[in-house]
Design an enzyme around this catalytic site. Sequence first.
Site, PDB file in Angstrom:
ATOM      1  N   THR A 148       0.834  -1.206   0.000  1.00  0.00           N
ATOM      2  CA  THR A 148       0.000   0.000   0.000  1.00  0.00           C
ATOM      3  C   THR A 148       0.866   1.252   0.000  1.00  0.00           C
ATOM      4  OG1 THR A 148      -1.467   1.313   1.413  1.00  0.00           O
ATOM      5  CG2 THR A 148      -0.120  -0.315   2.527  1.00  0.00           C
ATOM      6  N   ASP A 149       0.293   2.356  -0.476  1.00  0.00           N
ATOM      7  CA  ASP A 149       1.029   3.631  -0.428  1.00  0.00           C
ATOM      8  C   ASP A 149       1.165   4.150   1.008  1.00  0.00           C
ATOM      9  OD1 ASP A 149      -1.576   4.472   0.042  1.00  0.00           O
ATOM     10  OD2 ASP A 149      -1.610   6.000  -1.523  1.00  0.00           O
ATOM     11  N   GLU A 150       0.420   3.544   1.953  1.00  0.00           N
ATOM     12  CA  GLU A 150       0.507   4.007   3.353  1.00  0.00           C
ATOM     13  C   GLU A 150       1.879   3.767   3.964  1.00  0.00           C
ATOM     14  OE1 GLU A 150      -2.354   3.629   6.288  1.00  0.00           O
ATOM     15  OE2 GLU A 150      -4.059   3.770   4.942  1.00  0.00           O
ATOM     16  N   TYR A 173      -1.270  -0.487  11.224  1.00  0.00           N
ATOM     17  CA  TYR A 173      -1.541  -1.166   9.941  1.00  0.00           C
ATOM     18  C   TYR A 173      -0.404  -0.890   8.959  1.00  0.00           C
ATOM     19  CZ  TYR A 173      -3.225  -1.453   5.127  1.00  0.00           C
ATOM     20  OH  TYR A 173      -3.320  -1.694   3.779  1.00  0.00           O
ATOM     21  N   LYS A 177       2.388  -3.435   7.176  1.00  0.00           N
ATOM     22  CA  LYS A 177       2.561  -3.602   5.723  1.00  0.00           C
ATOM     23  C   LYS A 177       4.003  -3.268   5.318  1.00  0.00           C
ATOM     24  CE  LYS A 177      -0.341  -4.516   3.153  1.00  0.00           C
ATOM     25  NZ  LYS A 177      -0.919  -5.819   2.703  1.00  0.00           N
TER      26      LYS A 177
HETATM   27  P1  NAD Z   1     -10.369  -6.680   2.938  1.00  0.00           P
HETATM   28  O1  NAD Z   1     -10.322  -6.453   4.416  1.00  0.00           O
HETATM   29  O2  NAD Z   1     -11.610  -6.356   2.200  1.00  0.00           O
HETATM   30  O3  NAD Z   1      -9.990  -8.195   2.618  1.00  0.00           O
HETATM   31  C1  NAD Z   1      -9.017  -8.903   3.338  1.00  0.00           C
HETATM   32  C2  NAD Z   1      -9.255 -10.399   3.090  1.00  0.00           C
HETATM   33  O4  NAD Z   1      -8.200 -11.117   3.753  1.00  0.00           O
HETATM   34  C3  NAD Z   1     -10.569 -10.908   3.693  1.00  0.00           C
HETATM   35  O5  NAD Z   1     -11.213 -11.749   2.768  1.00  0.00           O
HETATM   36  C4  NAD Z   1     -10.129 -11.692   4.922  1.00  0.00           C
HETATM   37  O6  NAD Z   1     -11.008 -12.761   5.259  1.00  0.00           O
HETATM   38  C5  NAD Z   1      -8.770 -12.214   4.470  1.00  0.00           C
HETATM   39  N1  NAD Z   1      -7.896 -12.518   5.613  1.00  0.00           N
HETATM   40  C6  NAD Z   1      -7.644 -11.750   6.698  1.00  0.00           C
HETATM   41  N2  NAD Z   1      -6.827 -12.401   7.548  1.00  0.00           N
HETATM   42  C7  NAD Z   1      -6.523 -13.596   6.968  1.00  0.00           C
HETATM   43  C8  NAD Z   1      -5.708 -14.698   7.334  1.00  0.00           C
HETATM   44  N3  NAD Z   1      -5.057 -14.705   8.503  1.00  0.00           N
HETATM   45  N4  NAD Z   1      -5.611 -15.751   6.499  1.00  0.00           N
HETATM   46  C9  NAD Z   1      -6.288 -15.759   5.325  1.00  0.00           C
HETATM   47  N5  NAD Z   1      -7.105 -14.757   4.934  1.00  0.00           N
HETATM   48  C10 NAD Z   1      -7.210 -13.677   5.730  1.00  0.00           C
HETATM   49  O7  NAD Z   1      -9.128  -5.854   2.382  1.00  0.00           O
HETATM   50  P2  NAD Z   1      -8.915  -5.167   0.957  1.00  0.00           P
HETATM   51  O8  NAD Z   1      -9.299  -3.735   1.047  1.00  0.00           O
HETATM   52  O9  NAD Z   1      -9.463  -6.022  -0.099  1.00  0.00           O
HETATM   53  O10 NAD Z   1      -7.313  -5.193   0.905  1.00  0.00           O
HETATM   54  C11 NAD Z   1      -6.645  -6.301   0.325  1.00  0.00           C
HETATM   55  C12 NAD Z   1      -5.153  -6.027   0.324  1.00  0.00           C
HETATM   56  O11 NAD Z   1      -4.887  -4.838  -0.401  1.00  0.00           O
HETATM   57  C13 NAD Z   1      -4.556  -5.825   1.706  1.00  0.00           C
HETATM   58  O12 NAD Z   1      -3.314  -6.477   1.747  1.00  0.00           O
HETATM   59  C14 NAD Z   1      -4.393  -4.314   1.819  1.00  0.00           C
HETATM   60  O13 NAD Z   1      -3.318  -4.000   2.665  1.00  0.00           O
HETATM   61  C15 NAD Z   1      -4.115  -3.942   0.384  1.00  0.00           C
HETATM   62  N6  NAD Z   1      -4.487  -2.571  -0.038  1.00  0.00           N
HETATM   63  C16 NAD Z   1      -5.759  -2.121   0.145  1.00  0.00           C
HETATM   64  C17 NAD Z   1      -6.108  -0.854  -0.321  1.00  0.00           C
HETATM   65  C18 NAD Z   1      -7.517  -0.303  -0.160  1.00  0.00           C
HETATM   66  O14 NAD Z   1      -7.745   0.849  -0.475  1.00  0.00           O
HETATM   67  N7  NAD Z   1      -8.486  -1.096   0.292  1.00  0.00           N
HETATM   68  C19 NAD Z   1      -5.167  -0.057  -0.962  1.00  0.00           C
HETATM   69  C20 NAD Z   1      -3.867  -0.558  -1.140  1.00  0.00           C
HETATM   70  C21 NAD Z   1      -3.561  -1.830  -0.683  1.00  0.00           C
HETATM   71  O1  TDX Z   2     -15.541   7.249   8.849  1.00  0.00           O
HETATM   72  C1  TDX Z   2     -14.508   7.702   8.308  1.00  0.00           C
HETATM   73  N1  TDX Z   2     -14.339   9.046   8.247  1.00  0.00           N
HETATM   74  C2  TDX Z   2     -13.233   9.619   7.694  1.00  0.00           C
HETATM   75  O2  TDX Z   2     -13.111  10.854   7.671  1.00  0.00           O
HETATM   76  C3  TDX Z   2     -13.484   6.843   7.752  1.00  0.00           C
HETATM   77  C4  TDX Z   2     -13.626   5.347   7.800  1.00  0.00           C
HETATM   78  C5  TDX Z   2     -12.395   7.433   7.178  1.00  0.00           C
HETATM   79  N2  TDX Z   2     -12.258   8.790   7.165  1.00  0.00           N
HETATM   80  C6  TDX Z   2     -11.047   9.368   6.528  1.00  0.00           C
HETATM   81  C7  TDX Z   2      -9.741   8.798   7.002  1.00  0.00           C
HETATM   82  C8  TDX Z   2      -8.876   8.887   5.773  1.00  0.00           C
HETATM   83  O3  TDX Z   2      -8.305  10.169   5.681  1.00  0.00           O
HETATM   84  O4  TDX Z   2     -11.132   9.034   5.149  1.00  0.00           O
HETATM   85  C9  TDX Z   2      -9.851   8.704   4.608  1.00  0.00           C
HETATM   86  C10 TDX Z   2      -9.886   7.293   4.069  1.00  0.00           C
HETATM   87  O5  TDX Z   2     -10.020   6.406   5.175  1.00  0.00           O
HETATM   88  P1  TDX Z   2     -10.040   4.807   5.003  1.00  0.00           P
HETATM   89  O6  TDX Z   2     -11.126   4.437   4.057  1.00  0.00           O
HETATM   90  O7  TDX Z   2     -10.056   4.214   6.360  1.00  0.00           O
HETATM   91  O8  TDX Z   2      -8.681   4.552   4.236  1.00  0.00           O
HETATM   92  P2  TDX Z   2      -7.162   4.858   4.621  1.00  0.00           P
HETATM   93  O9  TDX Z   2      -6.954   5.026   6.066  1.00  0.00           O
HETATM   94  O10 TDX Z   2      -6.707   5.990   3.746  1.00  0.00           O
HETATM   95  O11 TDX Z   2      -6.488   3.487   4.172  1.00  0.00           O
HETATM   96  C11 TDX Z   2      -6.910   2.870   2.940  1.00  0.00           C
HETATM   97  O12 TDX Z   2      -5.989   3.070   1.910  1.00  0.00           O
HETATM   98  C12 TDX Z   2      -4.776   2.389   2.004  1.00  0.00           C
HETATM   99  C13 TDX Z   2      -7.168   1.369   3.133  1.00  0.00           C
HETATM  100  O13 TDX Z   2      -8.054   1.180   4.208  1.00  0.00           O
HETATM  101  C14 TDX Z   2      -5.903   0.627   3.359  1.00  0.00           C
HETATM  102  O14 TDX Z   2      -6.151  -0.773   3.417  1.00  0.00           O
HETATM  103  C15 TDX Z   2      -4.980   0.906   2.214  1.00  0.00           C
HETATM  104  O15 TDX Z   2      -3.763   0.298   2.433  1.00  0.00           O
END
Ligand code: NAD
Ligand code: TDX
Length: 364
Positions: A148-150, A173, A177
Amino acid sequence: MEKNNIEKEINFFNGKTNLQEDNKIILVTGGAGFIGSNFIRHLINKYPNFKVINFDKLTYSGNLNNLTTLEDNNNYVFVKGNVSDPKDVKTTFEQFNPDFVVHFAAESHVDKSIINPNIFLETNVLGTQIMLNYSREYKVQKFVQISTDEVYGSIQENCNVGEEGSLAPNNPYAASKASADLLLRVAYQTYGQRVNIVRACNNFGPYQFPEKFIPIIITNALQNKEIPVYGNGINVREWIHVEDHCRAIDTIMQDGKSGEIYNVGTGNKWRNIDLVEHILQKLDLKNDLISYVLDRQGHDIRYSVDSSKIRKQLNWEPQIDFETGLEQVISWYKNHLDWIEEINSGEYAAYFKEIYKPRMMDTD
Ligand code: NAD
Ligand code: TDX
């Protein structure tokens, strides 16, 4: 291994004996989550000869309803398992002997990590090492880490961070990562494993669990509930449609140079408050649903990646323009109220209270 998968596995293995040159077996971890389920759909639709194993523990955010359209597809099999449990992982490698591993499985929500960091280390760090160990033993052709970019932390205004940027995570988190990314580096440097790291910006799209910001905005607005905005709402996030991210992962899996990191971004950046107002406008709703709440601890101000490397070297470009993507996602949530209802009827309701009640009360 779930009993009801056995028949499916037999068909799956029967298929493997007739593999053509371009047939590949892809082990996707976390495939029942938001991005993983979109990625599996992408693979199955694009590559009729690929076999896809979805290895997922089904935590609160893992949902097999995200993949109902694939239940009868013989190129897809689900295995319930935990990436942090070597027994589960070993059995799966023994049975399927994958060509590629795409590792999504993670605890993915920052707010949860602030309350309980331990499970983030167990899943995101130890789980990644265990997946790497077996990938090495079973001579996997490529291990793709979904980072992730985080991991870069907050990025100053007018700057974009490139792949050489330093790791500066600011919440548990992000630290978990970043730690996993270091283990990938070690797998490459010490053991010569073929690996890539993908660092994308914030994803949005269908099947995103409603704990994340865009689904919270849409689903709360649709139910006429308050939309919690952390702090003063001026934090900036860069947004990508999940299908564009999936295309990038596919490109990196197949063409990425081993050992390389690729940022994946769009340049489409919004202040949180502007994004809420924009979505409310699209829904014909007024801003009075907005509720400023106590800020997230250690809240990163701004994310912004330089994604020129993947564009120049691998010829990837995002294809879905933000307005079109947003409208598609709004319609998706409108048409999947049952999906949201089922989530709201489980442990998520208690989580929502735990996270938001103290925030709202403190602002009274
Ligand atoms: P999500 O929470 O929707 O999905 C996570 C999945 O992983 C779920 O299906 C969960 O059951 C499974 N999981 C959790 N713990 C596990 C374990 N111990 N063994 C096997 N499976 C397990 O998350 P997402 O938003 O789809 O993110 C997926 C990946 O992408 C993550 O690695 C996250 O860090 C990365 N990512 C997410 C974002 C975003 O904006 N959502 C951005 C950049 C990177
Ligand atoms: O209720 C909310 N109110 C609010 O203001 C929530 C849930 C979030 N926020 C803000 C926090 C952040 O500035 O919105 C922005 C986005 O929040 P999230 O959806 O929680 O994302 P973020 O913390 O940016 O992280 C996401 O991007 C990177 C994903 O959850 C991560 O899994 C990914 O790695």
